[in-house]
Design a protein around this motif. Structure first.
Motif, mmCIF file in Angstrom:
data_model
loop_
_atom_site.group_PDB
_atom_site.id
_atom_site.type_symbol
_atom_site.label_atom_id
_atom_site.label_comp_id
_atom_site.label_asym_id
_atom_site.label_seq_id
_atom_site.Cartn_x
_atom_site.Cartn_y
_atom_site.Cartn_z
ATOM 1 N N GLN A 126 0.826 -1.198 0.000
ATOM 2 C CA GLN A 126 0.000 0.000 0.000
ATOM 3 C C GLN A 126 0.871 1.263 0.000
ATOM 4 O OE1 GLN A 126 -3.559 0.165 2.301
ATOM 5 N NE2 GLN A 126 -3.429 -1.972 2.937
ATOM 6 N N ALA A 127 0.409 2.286 -0.692
ATOM 7 C CA ALA A 127 1.014 3.605 -0.564
ATOM 8 C C ALA A 127 0.477 4.224 0.719
ATOM 9 C CB ALA A 127 0.662 4.473 -1.761
ATOM 10 N N VAL A 128 1.326 4.913 1.475
ATOM 11 C CA VAL A 128 0.942 5.356 2.806
ATOM 12 C C VAL A 128 1.143 6.860 2.984
ATOM 13 C CG1 VAL A 128 1.311 5.039 5.281
ATOM 14 C CG2 VAL A 128 1.624 3.103 3.731
ATOM 15 N N ALA A 129 0.071 7.515 3.441
ATOM 16 C CA ALA A 129 0.188 8.897 3.911
ATOM 17 C C ALA A 129 0.422 8.824 5.413
ATOM 18 C CB ALA A 129 -1.076 9.686 3.595
ATOM 19 N N VAL A 130 1.613 9.202 5.839
ATOM 20 C CA VAL A 130 2.006 9.134 7.245
ATOM 21 C C VAL A 130 1.620 10.449 7.916
ATOM 22 C CG1 VAL A 130 3.941 8.899 8.843
ATOM 23 C CG2 VAL A 130 3.922 7.585 6.704
ATOM 24 N N ALA A 131 0.541 10.427 8.675
ATOM 25 C CA ALA A 131 0.073 11.639 9.348
ATOM 26 C C ALA A 131 0.717 11.713 10.730
ATOM 27 C CB ALA A 131 -1.442 11.631 9.477
ATOM 28 N N PHE A 137 -6.593 14.180 4.021
ATOM 29 C CA PHE A 137 -7.209 13.314 3.024
ATOM 30 C C PHE A 137 -7.041 13.886 1.616
ATOM 31 C CE2 PHE A 137 -8.874 11.317 6.698
ATOM 32 C CZ PHE A 137 -9.363 10.071 6.331
ATOM 33 N N ASP A 138 -7.123 15.203 1.494
ATOM 34 C CA ASP A 138 -6.874 15.839 0.197
ATOM 35 C C ASP A 138 -5.476 15.498 -0.297
ATOM 36 O OD1 ASP A 138 -9.371 17.045 0.148
ATOM 37 O OD2 ASP A 138 -8.636 19.012 0.825
ATOM 38 N N ALA A 139 -4.489 15.564 0.615
ATOM 39 C CA ALA A 139 -3.100 15.288 0.239
ATOM 40 C C ALA A 139 -2.932 13.848 -0.227
ATOM 41 C CB ALA A 139 -2.167 15.579 1.419
ATOM 42 N N ALA A 140 -3.570 12.908 0.490
ATOM 43 C CA ALA A 140 -3.475 11.503 0.094
ATOM 44 C C ALA A 140 -4.110 11.278 -1.271
ATOM 45 C CB ALA A 140 -4.130 10.618 1.146
ATOM 46 N N GLU A 141 -5.269 11.897 -1.497
ATOM 47 C CA GLU A 141 -5.945 11.744 -2.787
ATOM 48 C C GLU A 141 -5.147 12.392 -3.914
ATOM 49 O OE1 GLU A 141 -9.883 13.261 -2.255
ATOM 50 O OE2 GLU A 141 -10.618 11.428 -1.289
ATOM 51 N N HIS A 142 -4.575 13.564 -3.655
ATOM 52 C CA HIS A 142 -3.777 14.250 -4.672
ATOM 53 C C HIS A 142 -2.534 13.435 -5.030
ATOM 54 C CE1 HIS A 142 -1.899 17.520 -6.903
ATOM 55 N NE2 HIS A 142 -0.807 17.318 -6.192
ATOM 56 N N ALA A 164 5.553 6.471 0.272
ATOM 57 C CA ALA A 164 4.981 7.165 1.425
ATOM 58 C C ALA A 164 5.189 8.656 1.302
ATOM 59 C CB ALA A 164 5.612 6.659 2.726
ATOM 60 N N VAL A 165 4.302 9.383 1.963
ATOM 61 C CA VAL A 165 4.419 10.833 2.071
ATOM 62 C C VAL A 165 4.035 11.214 3.493
ATOM 63 C CG1 VAL A 165 2.039 11.217 1.269
ATOM 64 C CG2 VAL A 165 3.741 13.051 1.060
ATOM 65 N N ALA A 166 4.706 12.204 4.063
ATOM 66 C CA ALA A 166 4.397 12.668 5.413
ATOM 67 C C ALA A 166 3.489 13.884 5.334
ATOM 68 C CB ALA A 166 5.670 13.021 6.170
#
Length: 244
Positions: free
Chosen positions: A30-35, A74-79, A57-59
């Motif tokens: 999975q691609a992961v947005a690390v909040a 959520f916008d950042a993860a979708e973008h 991944a992106v922080a």
């Protein structure tokens, strides 16, 4: 990136159990947005560790109790990745005090992150997660162990446990599961801070396995709930080695 790749948002993803979950989901493909809340360095380290292992991944910095910040997360993860399939809400705070000595501002801080934060993240997840997705919240085995000084923390997590079964029913027809994971004593910086070696040994002895859990033990269960375990829904899964 592959358009078929699942995308996860993991709050509290820069340290402890949250980091282990982020790394495990990335290892699962999975691609992961690390909040994360405030530690930029830890968030960067988590992303670099995932990328070094071949993951994506992106922080994203976000206060889970702030609806605008969560919406931006959520916008950042979708973008970045095109959508959101899995939301793991591992962000939380714990402050210990006998109830008779508890400062109410401490209670308010605990509930702002653990209860309001869960509501805010789950509300956005309910609006955004794609069909076939999963929402995983975090409770605690202390709701069963009833340990002294944990009243405020356990109360906040009992509220978290109440949310999942209701949201699971509200998402009827969308093929989205909602569950909570309730770790037992786990060897994280948060847990070990301020405890003597003797205290740690005593707590480890609560489990018939004779040890503390590891963040990876918890991440293994989250991985299942976030992927193949589609027939577990509206449940709290106690992950504690038999401690309770």
């Amino acid at each position: 990136m592959n358009g078929n790749k699942r995308v996860a948002v993991v709050t509290g993803g820069s340290r402890g159990i949250g980091r282990a979950v982020a790394e495990r989901l990335a290892a699962d493909g999975q691609a992961v947005a690390v909040a994360y809340g405030s530690d930029d360095t830890a968030a960067r380290e988590t992303v670099l560790a995932i990328e070094k292992a071949g993951g994506e991944a992106v922080a994203v910095r976000a206060d889970v109790a702030d609806e605008e910040a969560v919406r931006a997360l959520f916008d950042a993860a979708e973008h970045q990745y095109g959508g959101v399939d899995v939301v793991v809400n591992a962000a939380g705070i714990m402050r210990l005090s006998p109830l008779a000595e508890l400062e109410l501002d401490v209670l308010d801080r605990i509930h702002r992150t653990n209860v309001r934060g869960t509501f805010v993240v789950n509300r956005e997840a309910a609006r955004r997660v794609r069909s076939g997705g999963a929402i995983v919240n975090f409770s605690t085995t202390v709701t069963r162990l009833s340990l002294p000084a944990y009243a405020a923390y356990a109360a906040s997590k009992a509220a978290v446990e109440a949310i999942g079964p209701i949201l699971a029913k509200e998402l009827r027809g969308r093929d989205i599961t909602v569950n909570a994971v309730a770790p037992g004593p786990t060897a994280t910086e948060l847990f070990l801070d301020g405890k003597s070696e003797e205290q740690v040994r005593q707590i480890a002895g609560l489990s018939p396995m004779g040890r503390l859990g590891t963040p990876e033990d918890i991440a293994e269960v989250v991985s299942s709930l976030a992927g193949p375990a589609r027939w577990i829904n509206g449940q709290t899964v106690y992950v504690n080695g038999g401690a309770a």
